[in-house]
Design an enzyme around this catalytic site. Sequence first.
Site, PDB file in Angstrom:
ATOM      1  N   ASP A   1     -10.084 -24.732   4.732  1.00  0.00           N
ATOM      2  CA  ASP A   1     -10.341 -23.298   4.702  1.00  0.00           C
ATOM      3  C   ASP A   1     -11.193 -22.886   5.900  1.00  0.00           C
ATOM      4  O   ASP A   1     -12.262 -23.467   6.140  1.00  0.00           O
ATOM      5  CB  ASP A   1     -11.075 -22.951   3.397  1.00  0.00           C
ATOM      6  CG  ASP A   1     -10.910 -21.502   2.997  1.00  0.00           C
ATOM      7  OD1 ASP A   1     -10.522 -20.687   3.860  1.00  0.00           O
ATOM      8  OD2 ASP A   1     -11.181 -21.168   1.828  1.00  0.00           O
ATOM      9  N   ASP A   2     -10.731 -21.886   6.649  1.00  0.00           N
ATOM     10  CA  ASP A   2     -11.498 -21.317   7.771  1.00  0.00           C
ATOM     11  C   ASP A   2     -11.854 -22.364   8.828  1.00  0.00           C
ATOM     12  O   ASP A   2     -12.900 -22.268   9.475  1.00  0.00           O
ATOM     13  CB  ASP A   2     -12.782 -20.652   7.263  1.00  0.00           C
ATOM     14  CG  ASP A   2     -12.522 -19.357   6.501  1.00  0.00           C
ATOM     15  OD1 ASP A   2     -11.345 -18.994   6.340  1.00  0.00           O
ATOM     16  OD2 ASP A   2     -13.497 -18.727   6.057  1.00  0.00           O
TER      17      ASP A   2
ATOM     18  N   CYS B   1      -6.872 -15.572   3.625  1.00  0.00           N
ATOM     19  CA  CYS B   1      -6.641 -16.584   2.582  1.00  0.00           C
ATOM     20  C   CYS B   1      -5.360 -16.422   1.785  1.00  0.00           C
ATOM     21  O   CYS B   1      -4.463 -17.271   1.857  1.00  0.00           O
ATOM     22  CB  CYS B   1      -7.842 -16.604   1.639  1.00  0.00           C
ATOM     23  SG  CYS B   1      -9.394 -17.054   2.462  1.00  0.00           S
TER      24      CYS B   1
ATOM     25  N   ARG C   1      -1.787 -18.762   2.019  1.00  0.00           N
ATOM     26  CA  ARG C   1      -1.437 -19.719   0.970  1.00  0.00           C
ATOM     27  C   ARG C   1      -0.110 -19.368   0.303  1.00  0.00           C
ATOM     28  O   ARG C   1       0.679 -20.247  -0.035  1.00  0.00           O
ATOM     29  CB  ARG C   1      -2.570 -19.779  -0.054  1.00  0.00           C
ATOM     30  CG  ARG C   1      -3.816 -20.392   0.530  1.00  0.00           C
ATOM     31  CD  ARG C   1      -5.109 -19.979  -0.176  1.00  0.00           C
ATOM     32  NE  ARG C   1      -6.226 -20.253   0.705  1.00  0.00           N
ATOM     33  CZ  ARG C   1      -6.866 -21.428   0.764  1.00  0.00           C
ATOM     34  NH1 ARG C   1      -6.519 -22.401  -0.064  1.00  0.00           N
ATOM     35  NH2 ARG C   1      -7.833 -21.617   1.620  1.00  0.00           N
TER      36      ARG C   1
ATOM     37  N   LYS D   1      -8.955 -24.693  -4.214  1.00  0.00           N
ATOM     38  CA  LYS D   1      -8.882 -23.223  -4.221  1.00  0.00           C
ATOM     39  C   LYS D   1      -7.436 -22.755  -4.403  1.00  0.00           C
ATOM     40  O   LYS D   1      -6.528 -23.245  -3.738  1.00  0.00           O
ATOM     41  CB  LYS D   1      -9.460 -22.702  -2.903  1.00  0.00           C
ATOM     42  CG  LYS D   1      -9.285 -21.213  -2.659  1.00  0.00           C
ATOM     43  CD  LYS D   1      -9.914 -20.846  -1.328  1.00  0.00           C
ATOM     44  CE  LYS D   1      -9.577 -19.431  -0.910  1.00  0.00           C
ATOM     45  NZ  LYS D   1     -10.204 -19.083   0.384  1.00  0.00           N
TER      46      LYS D   1
ATOM     47  N   HIS E   1      -6.367 -18.864  -5.259  1.00  0.00           N
ATOM     48  CA  HIS E   1      -6.401 -17.537  -4.626  1.00  0.00           C
ATOM     49  C   HIS E   1      -5.032 -16.868  -4.519  1.00  0.00           C
ATOM     50  O   HIS E   1      -4.757 -16.114  -3.587  1.00  0.00           O
ATOM     51  CB  HIS E   1      -7.053 -17.600  -3.245  1.00  0.00           C
ATOM     52  CG  HIS E   1      -7.831 -16.354  -2.928  1.00  0.00           C
ATOM     53  ND1 HIS E   1      -8.637 -16.214  -1.822  1.00  0.00           N
ATOM     54  CD2 HIS E   1      -7.938 -15.178  -3.595  1.00  0.00           C
ATOM     55  CE1 HIS E   1      -9.204 -15.040  -1.814  1.00  0.00           C
ATOM     56  NE2 HIS E   1      -8.787 -14.378  -2.891  1.00  0.00           N
TER      57      HIS E   1
ATOM     58  N   SER F   1     -11.913 -17.921  -3.468  1.00  0.00           N
ATOM     59  CA  SER F   1     -12.916 -18.450  -2.545  1.00  0.00           C
ATOM     60  C   SER F   1     -14.248 -18.653  -3.258  1.00  0.00           C
ATOM     61  O   SER F   1     -14.620 -17.878  -4.148  1.00  0.00           O
ATOM     62  CB  SER F   1     -13.113 -17.493  -1.371  1.00  0.00           C
ATOM     63  OG  SER F   1     -11.920 -17.346  -0.640  1.00  0.00           O
TER      64      SER F   1
ATOM     65  N   HIS G   1     -15.108 -22.915   4.493  1.00  0.00           N
ATOM     66  CA  HIS G   1     -15.485 -21.559   4.088  1.00  0.00           C
ATOM     67  C   HIS G   1     -16.947 -21.555   3.651  1.00  0.00           C
ATOM     68  O   HIS G   1     -17.450 -22.528   3.100  1.00  0.00           O
ATOM     69  CB  HIS G   1     -14.572 -21.127   2.925  1.00  0.00           C
ATOM     70  CG  HIS G   1     -14.512 -19.658   2.690  1.00  0.00           C
ATOM     71  ND1 HIS G   1     -15.577 -18.933   2.211  1.00  0.00           N
ATOM     72  CD2 HIS G   1     -13.486 -18.774   2.826  1.00  0.00           C
ATOM     73  CE1 HIS G   1     -15.225 -17.672   2.078  1.00  0.00           C
ATOM     74  NE2 HIS G   1     -13.955 -17.542   2.448  1.00  0.00           N
TER      75      HIS G   1
ATOM     76  N   ASP H   1      -5.878 -23.057   6.922  1.00  0.00           N
ATOM     77  CA  ASP H   1      -5.257 -21.841   6.374  1.00  0.00           C
ATOM     78  C   ASP H   1      -5.383 -20.657   7.320  1.00  0.00           C
ATOM     79  O   ASP H   1      -4.599 -19.716   7.264  1.00  0.00           O
ATOM     80  CB  ASP H   1      -5.843 -21.499   5.002  1.00  0.00           C
ATOM     81  CG  ASP H   1      -7.240 -20.901   5.075  1.00  0.00           C
ATOM     82  OD1 ASP H   1      -8.001 -21.250   5.996  1.00  0.00           O
ATOM     83  OD2 ASP H   1      -7.593 -20.104   4.183  1.00  0.00           O
ATOM     84  N   ASN H   2      -6.374 -20.663   8.194  1.00  0.00           N
ATOM     85  CA  ASN H   2      -6.544 -19.648   9.233  1.00  0.00           C
ATOM     86  C   ASN H   2      -7.706 -20.081  10.117  1.00  0.00           C
ATOM     87  O   ASN H   2      -8.346 -21.105   9.870  1.00  0.00           O
ATOM     88  CB  ASN H   2      -6.793 -18.251   8.658  1.00  0.00           C
ATOM     89  CG  ASN H   2      -7.842 -18.192   7.571  1.00  0.00           C
ATOM     90  OD1 ASN H   2      -7.553 -17.935   6.408  1.00  0.00           O
ATOM     91  ND2 ASN H   2      -9.093 -18.448   7.932  1.00  0.00           N
TER      92      ASN H   2
ATOM     93  N   LYS I   1     -10.539 -15.248  12.673  1.00  0.00           N
ATOM     94  CA  LYS I   1      -9.994 -14.937  11.347  1.00  0.00           C
ATOM     95  C   LYS I   1      -9.772 -13.439  11.177  1.00  0.00           C
ATOM     96  O   LYS I   1     -10.559 -12.622  11.639  1.00  0.00           O
ATOM     97  CB  LYS I   1     -10.960 -15.459  10.275  1.00  0.00           C
ATOM     98  CG  LYS I   1     -10.539 -15.169   8.851  1.00  0.00           C
ATOM     99  CD  LYS I   1     -11.533 -15.745   7.864  1.00  0.00           C
ATOM    100  CE  LYS I   1     -11.158 -15.404   6.417  1.00  0.00           C
ATOM    101  NZ  LYS I   1     -12.067 -16.025   5.444  1.00  0.00           N
TER     102      LYS I   1
END
Length: 753
Positions: A255-256, A295, A299, A348, A350, A373, A462, A511-512, A542
């Site tokens: 994540d992130d 997010c 996904r 996660k 989401h 998140s 994240h 994811d980004n 992001k």
Amino acid sequence: MGSPRALLRVTRGCAGAVCPARGSPQHPGTAAPARGGGEAKGGDGADTGPGRGRAPAAGLGAEREAAVGQPRRCRAPAFRARREPAVGASSPRRRPPAATMHFPPPFYTPILGTTSAAEEARAAPGTLPHPTGELLMEDQARTSAVPGCERSWRGHRCSQGSEPRPPVPGPELLRRRHSHCCRGFGRARLHPQGPSAESLGKTKPPVAQRGWEGMCDTMGTPSPWAVLVLAVALVGLSAPRAACKQPNFIVILADDVGWGDLGANWAETKETPNLDELAAAGTRFVDFHSAASTCSPSRASLLTGRLGARNGVTHNFAVTSVGGLPMNETTLAEVLQEAGYSTGAIGKWHLGHHSHHHPSFRGFDYYFGIPYSHDMGCTDTPGYNHPPCPPCPRHGAAARVARKDCYTEVALPLFENVTIVQQPVNLSSLAARYAEEAARFIQRASDSGRPFFLYLALAHMHVPLVPPLPPTSGRGIYGAALSEMDALVGRIKRITDSHGKGNTLLWFAGDNGPWAQKCELAGSPGPFVGAWQRQRGGSSAKQTTWEGGHRVPALVYWPGHIPANRTSHSLLSTLDIFPTLVALAGAALPPNRRFDGLDVSPVLFGQSDVGHKVLLHPNSGAAGKDGAIEALRLAQYKAFYTTGGAMACDGSVGPAEHHQPPLIFNLDLDGQEQEPLDVASREYQVVLPAISRAYAQALEDIATDNISVADYSRDPSAAPCCDVQHVACRCQAPGAPAAVPDCSMERRATWLL
């Protein structure tokens, strides 16, 4: 051996079940397919009906469609679309009592035939019936009325008692399955070119050639040579799993995480020795992109192979969201589950947590993780954030104090399947628990003898960051958390290797890009800084369509199959994970919809460097309408029709700007996106028409596809809360040694219904 026409034939290439030949006494016959015309246009309650379908896009789906109606098939049950109520509409489903959780019937259901006792019990009063108004998504063969084909949730069994068979793949997929997985007889007897779609549509006399084309779908009398070869082949297929075992899949989504957070990508990063080792043992992709820069859309696209403009998920879901990923979108887990896989999701989600949007209803046999998140709920171990957030309140009055950028009303829950096992979750031990649950899932799947698919969506990187030890050097808190993530990935690799090195494909990606407004708690985009945007204010990471927002680290590891220590410059995306794993599993893509992802297995195997010719980058919150396509990549060129910057560390936000003609950057020469091409230059004038055509074709393709619409409505009662009597929904006393809720099953289940 019987008459030649009563011979058995291979129906699924190297690993399939064996069905009786057409014309033999045992063959069930094949009824004419009944085609369903309804489509899933406007998924959340939009009108649908017969005659409104469109042809599927070219590719595996089209090839499979071309094979429909050919002689010989015991057809597997087809996909169905589920319809959702329109936004604000009441659900047509009856709700069971709060004390009981009723799982819905499997996503792929028999279309025709009598209802079994189990199905009648499932639709009994007080349970969740099949959704009303379901649409047929594929041409159907009336196998339920055919002797010799027994209906089951996982396909059909042939009268010879062979293994259940998933949907029949198209010719290109059958060729791929032979070349990638067959060892022994199958590979030695392949026709060099494999079967063509044209050849599958013809009835022709048998020929003594070394292809399965001459053995499987021939209607005439086979030659003695073909009979001999077929007999040997059947002996080899008596244990199809041994001849061609389906691979296991693990997808790890960070994540992130920034492109520069991987040491193999960026020399300044020193905290990822395990990931660097993974890159040395596998293939590293340096031009790999997330499907969106935030997010939920990212996904949703990974699990459907479709952009948010098609699957309906264009921005993030909230704690109180009623909806989620539309139910008429088919997830990767659902396809693999139907292909015989054990499926698990850890981490996660989401993509909606209320009612049937929960992962337990989206194809996953097992789920352990948080519904969104981990900054979207308070905890007693809040970790490091910018700005800092307080721990969960312990008194009612404190819960009503508003804190900017912090959630204080509802504690962050931890789920095991549909049960909240801890609220608030202990963030300091969450990574270790993810690793433990992943190890248990892999062990259970290995013990069962079934292949498995594990989707591991990490909380790293994240915010809030909760490193296990105080930072000592390097990048401080962020570096310590990055080291923890790296150690977790290394542990998963060692676990999978211990269950048979070479049996499992492991795919790591982000994811980004990094969340720049979190300052020193954000990752590094490496060289992809979006300099043009930075000069005008705001972040280029992001939530933006600049390279730093969607270019992410990616590694694939599969010993003995994927070349080691290889760097690929192919233009790939998380969108490709869905069709690639489906192809490698020998399954078929869901029909009557188009996919933005590609089967990139030739790239994985080092046989090709051809990825996407065109890759679309949807708006993800910084500028423009969420989910709209206003930036795209064509070869080394990237065009922006809208630009804008997300919030930066200094609080600045870049204003949205629309560009006609578009800004165009040559990324081969300007990866920093600093200076767009001069509109008067020859290079710009040459590339603009090609970009304009590609852009128009992409928008037309989306507009004529079957698209879904997600329900983004909110209701406070949809927030996951294991005990509404406790402040912040606590269901474990502070300091309690065991993560066991102190609330009843009735209360835990109520919110999910």
